[in-house]
Design a protein around this motif. Structure first.
Motif, PDB file in Angstrom:
ATOM      1  N   ALA A 137      30.621 -34.581 -58.533  1.00 36.50           N
ATOM      2  CA  ALA A 137      31.911 -34.723 -58.687  1.00 36.50           C
ATOM      3  C   ALA A 137      32.489 -35.542 -58.545  1.00 36.50           C
ATOM      4  CB  ALA A 137      32.127 -33.706 -57.276  1.00 36.50           C
ATOM      5  N   ALA A 138      31.461 -36.535 -57.771  1.00 35.67           N
ATOM      6  CA  ALA A 138      31.726 -38.184 -57.368  1.00 35.67           C
ATOM      7  C   ALA A 138      31.539 -38.746 -58.970  1.00 35.67           C
ATOM      8  CB  ALA A 138      30.835 -38.824 -56.607  1.00 35.67           C
ATOM      9  N   LEU A 139      30.046 -37.985 -59.633  1.00 34.34           N
ATOM     10  CA  LEU A 139      30.802 -39.340 -60.124  1.00 34.34           C
ATOM     11  C   LEU A 139      30.949 -38.564 -61.754  1.00 34.34           C
ATOM     12  CD1 LEU A 139      28.050 -40.874 -62.706  1.00 34.34           C
ATOM     13  CD2 LEU A 139      26.922 -38.902 -63.622  1.00 34.34           C
ATOM     14  N   TYR A 140      31.930 -37.259 -62.252  1.00 33.82           N
ATOM     15  CA  TYR A 140      33.140 -36.971 -62.922  1.00 33.82           C
ATOM     16  C   TYR A 140      34.508 -38.154 -62.387  1.00 33.82           C
ATOM     17  CZ  TYR A 140      36.822 -34.221 -65.099  1.00 33.82           C
ATOM     18  OH  TYR A 140      37.989 -33.519 -65.590  1.00 33.82           O
ATOM     19  N   ALA A 170      40.660 -42.354 -58.081  1.00 43.45           N
ATOM     20  CA  ALA A 170      40.090 -41.169 -58.853  1.00 43.45           C
ATOM     21  C   ALA A 170      38.343 -42.211 -58.867  1.00 43.45           C
ATOM     22  CB  ALA A 170      39.854 -40.658 -60.208  1.00 43.45           C
ATOM     23  N   PRO A 171      37.631 -43.179 -59.115  1.00 46.19           N
ATOM     24  CA  PRO A 171      36.782 -43.998 -58.560  1.00 46.19           C
ATOM     25  C   PRO A 171      36.405 -44.204 -57.376  1.00 46.19           C
ATOM     26  CG  PRO A 171      37.792 -45.274 -61.077  1.00 46.19           C
ATOM     27  CD  PRO A 171      38.684 -43.886 -59.976  1.00 46.19           C
ATOM     28  N   LEU A 175      33.470 -43.110 -55.115  1.00 45.84           N
ATOM     29  CA  LEU A 175      32.621 -43.655 -54.175  1.00 45.84           C
ATOM     30  C   LEU A 175      33.231 -42.567 -52.558  1.00 45.84           C
ATOM     31  CD1 LEU A 175      33.468 -46.622 -54.490  1.00 45.84           C
ATOM     32  CD2 LEU A 175      31.001 -45.513 -55.551  1.00 45.84           C
ATOM     33  N   GLY A 176      34.108 -42.733 -52.420  1.00 43.64           N
ATOM     34  CA  GLY A 176      34.156 -42.061 -51.299  1.00 43.64           C
ATOM     35  C   GLY A 176      33.325 -40.587 -50.737  1.00 43.64           C
ATOM     36  N   LEU A 177      33.299 -39.593 -51.285  1.00 45.52           N
ATOM     37  CA  LEU A 177      32.876 -38.754 -51.566  1.00 45.52           C
ATOM     38  C   LEU A 177      30.791 -38.839 -51.334  1.00 45.52           C
ATOM     39  CD1 LEU A 177      33.519 -35.927 -54.714  1.00 45.52           C
ATOM     40  CD2 LEU A 177      34.030 -35.810 -52.247  1.00 45.52           C
ATOM     41  N   LEU A 178      30.200 -39.803 -51.979  1.00 38.09           N
ATOM     42  CA  LEU A 178      29.428 -40.037 -52.280  1.00 38.09           C
ATOM     43  C   LEU A 178      28.999 -40.970 -50.559  1.00 38.09           C
ATOM     44  CD1 LEU A 178      27.962 -42.126 -55.237  1.00 38.09           C
ATOM     45  CD2 LEU A 178      27.577 -40.039 -54.501  1.00 38.09           C
ATOM     46  N   VAL A 181      28.908 -37.760 -47.946  1.00 41.71           N
ATOM     47  CA  VAL A 181      27.166 -37.186 -48.119  1.00 41.71           C
ATOM     48  C   VAL A 181      26.269 -38.461 -47.158  1.00 41.71           C
ATOM     49  CG1 VAL A 181      25.426 -36.525 -49.603  1.00 41.71           C
ATOM     50  CG2 VAL A 181      27.648 -36.136 -50.025  1.00 41.71           C
ATOM     51  N   VAL A 182      26.457 -39.771 -48.164  1.00 41.88           N
ATOM     52  CA  VAL A 182      25.220 -40.610 -46.913  1.00 41.88           C
ATOM     53  C   VAL A 182      25.701 -40.281 -45.335  1.00 41.88           C
ATOM     54  CG1 VAL A 182      24.919 -42.610 -46.873  1.00 41.88           C
ATOM     55  CG2 VAL A 182      24.873 -41.828 -49.078  1.00 41.88           C
ATOM     56  N   ALA A 183      26.856 -40.182 -45.086  1.00 40.10           N
ATOM     57  CA  ALA A 183      28.129 -40.367 -43.379  1.00 40.10           C
ATOM     58  C   ALA A 183      27.306 -39.396 -42.631  1.00 40.10           C
ATOM     59  CB  ALA A 183      28.933 -41.008 -43.486  1.00 40.10           C
ATOM     60  N   THR A 184      27.432 -37.989 -43.214  1.00 39.79           N
ATOM     61  CA  THR A 184      27.156 -36.941 -42.833  1.00 39.79           C
ATOM     62  C   THR A 184      24.882 -36.456 -42.333  1.00 39.79           C
ATOM     63  OG1 THR A 184      28.832 -35.748 -44.322  1.00 39.79           O
ATOM     64  CG2 THR A 184      27.281 -34.618 -43.640  1.00 39.79           C
TER      65      THR A 184
END
Length: 422
Positions: A137-140, A170-171, A175-178, A181-184
């Motif tokens: 989803a982040a790449l999309y 969107a970009p 980056l926020g989604l990635l 994931v890292v923070a979680t």
């Protein structure tokens, strides 16, 4: 890059963070059999559902929650704790000193291990799911502004938010989604590393039992040290003095030399027997020696060997030494043995006065000998005899005192006859 961002990047993307992420993926993989089992059970009891299709997000969360109880049951297996501890040491960076490598022996330890297993699978399932679903989803979102009409053709669901002016966001959202994931993953890894010593480490009962075992091992070592020092040390000192006396009078007094050699033979025989008794305490794969430890009943033999070594002993003792409780009698024998050995070793051939008194409550041992002005030099590594005497008296709740006064060295020991050994 300044220091603070560098530390943040190292904490969230460094080697430790990556290993902890792998540990959480392992938890997600371990969760899958229980997840499939829970999905099958729900599909059997909920009409209109299938094990091959999850109707909604709520269904998936319900399945996820239902999968955790059977996982907790498997965590109760005793060998689960060392297996999980090995993974925690290798992947979470928790020192092995903070974990218990042994299988769970109590229900308290098993329950704590099961709680750790559930926590691992819970965080692992969340991080694994995010790691699988979020990057596509982040790449999309990152490439959405470049797709043009092709991207707008798929403006359904949550993607519709990025229509029109929102397309520029969107970009940043990708980056926020990635970053999410890292923070979680970092937060879950830190939580597991903090909880591992609490849930996989020794329980308070385990720590207490280990402290008791350590105290028992230390007490046994001290006992062996005292026995070896008092028995073998005394025998070697007596043999040395007897051999020296025999060598000096070998030509002038052959009879005395023969008596000294006979005393050496008897002393070494006694020492070998006592050594075998002491070493029997160390044997775990075989029976200990059946030779009894010496008591005050053998006081005459001890005095005879001491006199053969050149010592002059004036002894006054009651006749009913056999009636003394065995524990007290054994410790008193060792105390007398060490006192006579000290007199021979440090004062030489001086008269020693030994007094043993007995009443209904206590046994008292007193040894006195004059101190020579030019006493023999102190033996390297010695000086433990008086400490051992004090320990023996203290274990029987007695007392020991020693010291020099007016040119006389005096050792006084009191042993209660009915005091329980500590």
């Amino acid at each position: 890059m300044t220091a603070a961002p560098r530390r943040l990047a190292r904490a969230t993307l460094g080697s430790r963070a990556r290993l902890r992420w792998v540990h959480q993926l392992l938890g997600g993989a371990l969760l899958m059999p229980f997840y499939l089992l829970a999905n099958t059970v729900l599909a059997l009891f909920v009409p209109g559902t299938s094990i091959f299709m999850s109707p909604s997000i709520g269904w998936q969360f319900a399945t996820f929650a239902l999968a955790l109880p059977p996982a907790a049951v498997t965590g109760l297996y005793p060998l689960a704790r060392p297996l999980m501890g090995g993974a925690v040491r290798a992947l979470c960076g928790v020192p092995k000193e903070e974990l218990d490598p042994r299988p769970s022996r109590s229900w308290a330890a098993r329950v704590r291990t099961a709680a750790w297993y559930v926590l691992h699978l819970l965080t692992g399932g969340i991080v694994s799911g995010m790691s699988l679903a979020t990057p596509p989803a982040a790449l999309y979102l990152l490439v959405l502004p470049l797709l043009g009409d092709h991207g707008r053709a798929h403006d359904t669901g949550w993607v519709a938010f990025f229509r029109g002016p929102g397309l520029a966001l969107a970009p940043a959202a990708g980056l926020g989604l990635l970053a999410l994931v890292v923070a979680t993953s970092w937060a879950a890894g830190s939580l597991l590393a903090r909880c591992a010593p609490v849930l996989l480490g020794p329980t308070p009962a385990d720590r207490l039992a280990e402290a008791e075992r350590h105290a028992m091992r230390l007490a046994l070592r001290n006992r062996l040290a005292r026995e070896l020092h008092d028995s073998v040390g005394h025998a070697l000192s007596a043999v040395s003095l007897q051999a020296s006396a025999a060598r000096r009078v070998l030509d002038s007094d052959p009879e005395f030399a023969r008596q000294a050699l006979a005393a050496i033979e008897e002393t070494t025989r006694e020492a070998v027997g006592e050594l075998d008794t002491v070493l029997g305490l160390l044997r775990e794969d075989g029976p200990a020696s059946s030779a009894p430890a010496p008591t005050l009943a053998g006081l005459d033999g001890l005095l005879r060997r001491t006199r053969a070594a050149g010592g002059e002993v004036d002894c006054a003792a009651p006749r009913d030494l056999e009636k003394i409780p065995p524990v007290v009698s054994r410790e008193a024998y060792r105390i007398v043995q060490e006192g006579l050995s000290n007199a021979l070793r440090h004062a030489g051939r001086v008269p020693v006065r030994l007094r043993i008194t007995l009443d209904d409550e206590d046994l008292e041992v007193t040894l006195e000998n004059p101190v020579r002005p030019a006493a023999a030099p102190r033996r390297p590594g010695g000086g433990r005899g008086l400490t051992g005497i004090a320990e023996r008296a203290r274990l029987l709740r007695g007392s020991a005192a020693s010291g020099e006064r007016d040119g006389v060295w005096r050792l006084s020991v009191r042993l209660p006859l009915r005091g329980d050994a500590r």
